[in-house]
Write an enzyme that holds these catalytic residues in place. Structure first.
Site, PDB file in Angstrom:
ATOM      1  CG  ASN A 197      -0.282  -0.064   2.517  1.00  0.00           C
ATOM      2  OD1 ASN A 197       0.454   0.861   2.853  1.00  0.00           O
ATOM      3  ND2 ASN A 197      -0.476  -1.140   3.274  1.00  0.00           N
TER       4      ASN A 197
ATOM      5  CG  ASP B 151      -7.551  -4.616   6.016  1.00  0.00           C
ATOM      6  OD1 ASP B 151      -7.082  -4.602   7.167  1.00  0.00           O
ATOM      7  OD2 ASP B 151      -8.133  -3.638   5.515  1.00  0.00           O
TER       8      ASP B 151
ATOM      9  CE  LYS C 118       8.817 -12.882 -13.588  1.00  0.00           C
ATOM     10  NZ  LYS C 118       9.411 -12.759 -14.901  1.00  0.00           N
TER      11      LYS C 118
ATOM     12  CG  PHE D  77      -2.849   6.676  13.118  1.00  0.00           C
ATOM     13  CD1 PHE D  77      -2.271   6.553  14.364  1.00  0.00           C
ATOM     14  CD2 PHE D  77      -2.677   7.857  12.406  1.00  0.00           C
ATOM     15  CE1 PHE D  77      -1.532   7.586  14.909  1.00  0.00           C
ATOM     16  CE2 PHE D  77      -1.943   8.895  12.933  1.00  0.00           C
ATOM     17  CZ  PHE D  77      -1.368   8.777  14.191  1.00  0.00           C
TER      18      PHE D  77
ATOM     19  CE  LYS E 182     -11.819   1.738   9.981  1.00  0.00           C
ATOM     20  NZ  LYS E 182     -10.935   2.391   9.017  1.00  0.00           N
TER      21      LYS E 182
ATOM     22  CE  LYS F 150      -9.822  -1.987  13.751  1.00  0.00           C
ATOM     23  NZ  LYS F 150      -8.781  -2.272  12.786  1.00  0.00           N
TER      24      LYS F 150
HETATM   25  N1  CTP Z   1      -5.008  -2.531  11.956  1.00  0.00           N
HETATM   26  C1  CTP Z   1      -4.376  -3.657  12.458  1.00  0.00           C
HETATM   27  N2  CTP Z   1      -4.399  -4.827  11.770  1.00  0.00           N
HETATM   28  C2  CTP Z   1      -5.065  -4.919  10.606  1.00  0.00           C
HETATM   29  C3  CTP Z   1      -5.724  -3.786  10.067  1.00  0.00           C
HETATM   30  C4  CTP Z   1      -5.673  -2.613  10.779  1.00  0.00           C
HETATM   31  O1  CTP Z   1      -3.760  -3.558  13.529  1.00  0.00           O
HETATM   32  N3  CTP Z   1      -5.082  -6.072   9.956  1.00  0.00           N
HETATM   33  C5  CTP Z   1      -4.971  -1.276  12.715  1.00  0.00           C
HETATM   34  C6  CTP Z   1      -4.223  -0.167  12.019  1.00  0.00           C
HETATM   35  O2  CTP Z   1      -2.834  -0.183  12.369  1.00  0.00           O
HETATM   36  C7  CTP Z   1      -4.911   1.083  12.519  1.00  0.00           C
HETATM   37  C8  CTP Z   1      -6.338   0.630  12.769  1.00  0.00           C
HETATM   38  O3  CTP Z   1      -6.282  -0.791  12.864  1.00  0.00           O
HETATM   39  O4  CTP Z   1      -4.405   1.538  13.733  1.00  0.00           O
HETATM   40  C9  CTP Z   1      -7.306   1.047  11.702  1.00  0.00           C
HETATM   41  O5  CTP Z   1      -6.847   0.630  10.430  1.00  0.00           O
HETATM   42  P1  CTP Z   1      -7.685   0.885   9.110  1.00  0.00           P
HETATM   43  O6  CTP Z   1      -6.932   0.339   7.943  1.00  0.00           O
HETATM   44  O7  CTP Z   1      -8.118   2.324   9.085  1.00  0.00           O
HETATM   45  O8  CTP Z   1      -9.006   0.076   9.383  1.00  0.00           O
HETATM   46  P2  CTP Z   1      -9.420  -1.407   9.161  1.00  0.00           P
HETATM   47  O9  CTP Z   1      -9.838  -1.963  10.486  1.00  0.00           O
HETATM   48  O10 CTP Z   1      -8.411  -2.191   8.389  1.00  0.00           O
HETATM   49  O11 CTP Z   1     -10.757  -1.229   8.309  1.00  0.00           O
HETATM   50  P3  CTP Z   1     -10.965  -0.787   6.768  1.00  0.00           P
HETATM   51  O12 CTP Z   1      -9.657  -1.127   6.054  1.00  0.00           O
HETATM   52  O13 CTP Z   1     -12.093  -1.625   6.319  1.00  0.00           O
HETATM   53  O14 CTP Z   1     -11.263   0.681   6.783  1.00  0.00           O
END
Ligand code: CTP
Length: 401
Positions: free
Chosen positions: A208, A277, A287, A324, A338, A342
């Site tokens: 990303n 995710d 490869k 974040f 969130k 969380k």
């Molecule tokens: N986070 C995490 N582990 C994951 C995904 C997210 O620890 N697999 C944590 C990130 O480090 C951040 C928070 O969760 O502090 C929110 O991450 P974000 O990407 O905004 O949200 P998601 O829960 O992944 O939801 P979405 O991608 O659907 O918005």
């Protein structure tokens, strides 16, 4: 970062004195008001005119020079200083500091000052390694003076070893730390930063756009404020912040492992990382070859590390959990969801569609959400400043204010 700070740059008489001219410019560039004090022998190496022209201020050399009858130079200079930096500090100046001597303006100002003092030794390697110099440095260090180790390499005296005056950029963190409130002294903090990358094969990965800048700023500012920081970082092009314990990881599973290994120690966890995710269901050894029919990718969900931390924490007070939330658009409701799901104490929401607040930039505009439903909108700020404001709020949470 040094706006409005009064910094005395003390220059003593070594060949590295010529480098101090660059330091004056660097300090000025950061907004500091710079006053130069030179020892008599420093003037053999660099002209006072150079230092006054660069600093925009008169250079002080003489204990007994008085502009007005009521002025006592060493007392006035000491009283007005927020920080004294001595660079280069010669063996002789260090010895006089260690013995509390006040036989020239620079040493007298140090004795009379109550602000932090940073000493940057620079000299011949044998002089630096001499037990007398080692003892003197240990003595001033034990009294609270911040001693910055010299660099190693070839020296002007044709020696080779420790004794070089570092560049200002290498000392900058010491300067910022010396001027920071130490309100996180000794606090054990874990920060995650950067992206995670998930391999498809030995060549490609799913990643990303996170650069790690925000997380690195969070880690660096916490360190400046005295914290004991572990930074768990996905791949970035950034240099690790000075004084921070860095753990490099690549995938979400590796990040999870590193987080779980240190979680019992942490008093505050800031999860600034953009964790992927999903990961490819299989990572191919070798490869993947091209095929005219295209390629269907099967993805598996990665663990949500923050969610897991929230579950482990339950109703306990520690560790404080700060997430974040990266949202396309200002979706504070998503941030609140969130935060609750969380079990976080704070959620920092940033709108990744805002051109001023994207991943790669130097600035960010965030909204901080709290457990009690409160929200606080910060203006557009440099990432370091955003990080400092976040730490101000975390300090308040820790004090239950
Ligand atoms: N986070 C995490 N582990 C994951 C995904 C997210 O620890 N697999 C944590 C990130 O480090 C951040 C928070 O969760 O502090 C929110 O991450 P974000 O990407 O905004 O949200 P998601 O829960 O992944 O939801 P979405 O991608 O659907 O918005």
């Amino acid at each position: 970062m040094l706006d409005g700070r009064n910094i005395i740059l003390g220059i003593s008489g070594g060949i590295a004195a010529y480098k101090a001219a660059g330091w004056i410019r660097d300090l000025k560039r950061e907004g500091a008001e710079v006053t130069v004090i030179m020892t008599r022998s420093a003037t053999e190496f660099i002209a006072p005119l150079t230092c006054s022209a660069l600093s925009g201020n008169r250079v002080h050399r003489d204990m007994f020079a008085r502009e007005a009858a009521h002025e006592i130079p060493h007392i006035n200079l000491a009283a007005n200083a927020d920080l004294i930096i001595i660079a280069p500090a010669t063996a002789n100046t260090i010895a006089r500091l260690a013995h509390g001597m006040a036989d020239d303006l620079l040493c007298a100002v140090v004795l009379a000052a109550r602000c932090p003092v940073i000493v940057c030794p620079a000299m011949n390697d044998k002089m630096y390694r001499h037990p007398a110099t080692r003892d003197n440095l240990a003595t001033i260090g034990s009294r609270g003076t911040i001693v910055v180790d010299p660099g190693e390499g070839s020296l002007a005296c044709r020696g080779n070893g420790p004794g070089r005056l570092p560049e200002f950029v290498e000392v900058r963190e010491f300067v910022l730390a010396a001027l920071s409130n130490q309100d996180l002294a000794g606090v054990k903090i874990m920060v995650t930063a950067g992206p995670t990358v998930e391999p498809l094969d030995q060549v490609r990965f799913l990643g990303n756009r996170a650069t790690g800048r925000m997380g690195y700023a969070i880690a660096a500012t916490a360190r400046r404020r005295g914290a004991d920081v572990t930074l768990i970082s996905g791949p970035t092009s950034l240099a690790p912040p000075t004084g921070v314990n860095i753990v490099n990881v690549s995938t979400a599973l590796e990040m999870r492992h590193a987080v779980m290994a240190g979680i019992n120690e942490a008093e505050v966890v800031v999860k600034a990382a953009a964790v992927s995710d999903f990961r490819p269901a299989v990572s191919v050894d070798g490869k993947i070859k091209k095929a005219a029919s295209g390629l269907d990718l099967q993805l598996t969900a990665n663990p949500d590390i923050l969610m897991e931390l929230g579950r482990i924490k339950g109703k306990a007070e520690k560790p404080l959990l700060i997430g974040f939330a990266a949202e396309a658009g200002e979706k504070l409701g998503e941030g609140q969801r969130k935060l609750k799901e969380k079990n976080c104490d704070m959620m920092v929401v940033n709108n990744i569609s805002d051109p001023d607040a994207g991943f790669a930039g130097e600035s960010n505009r965030v909204v901080i959400l709290y457990r009690n439903g409160g929200e606080e909108r910060l203006p557009l700020l440099k990432k370091d400043e955003v990080a400092d404001r976040i730490w101000d709020r975390i300090v308040r949470l820790r004090r239950r204010e």
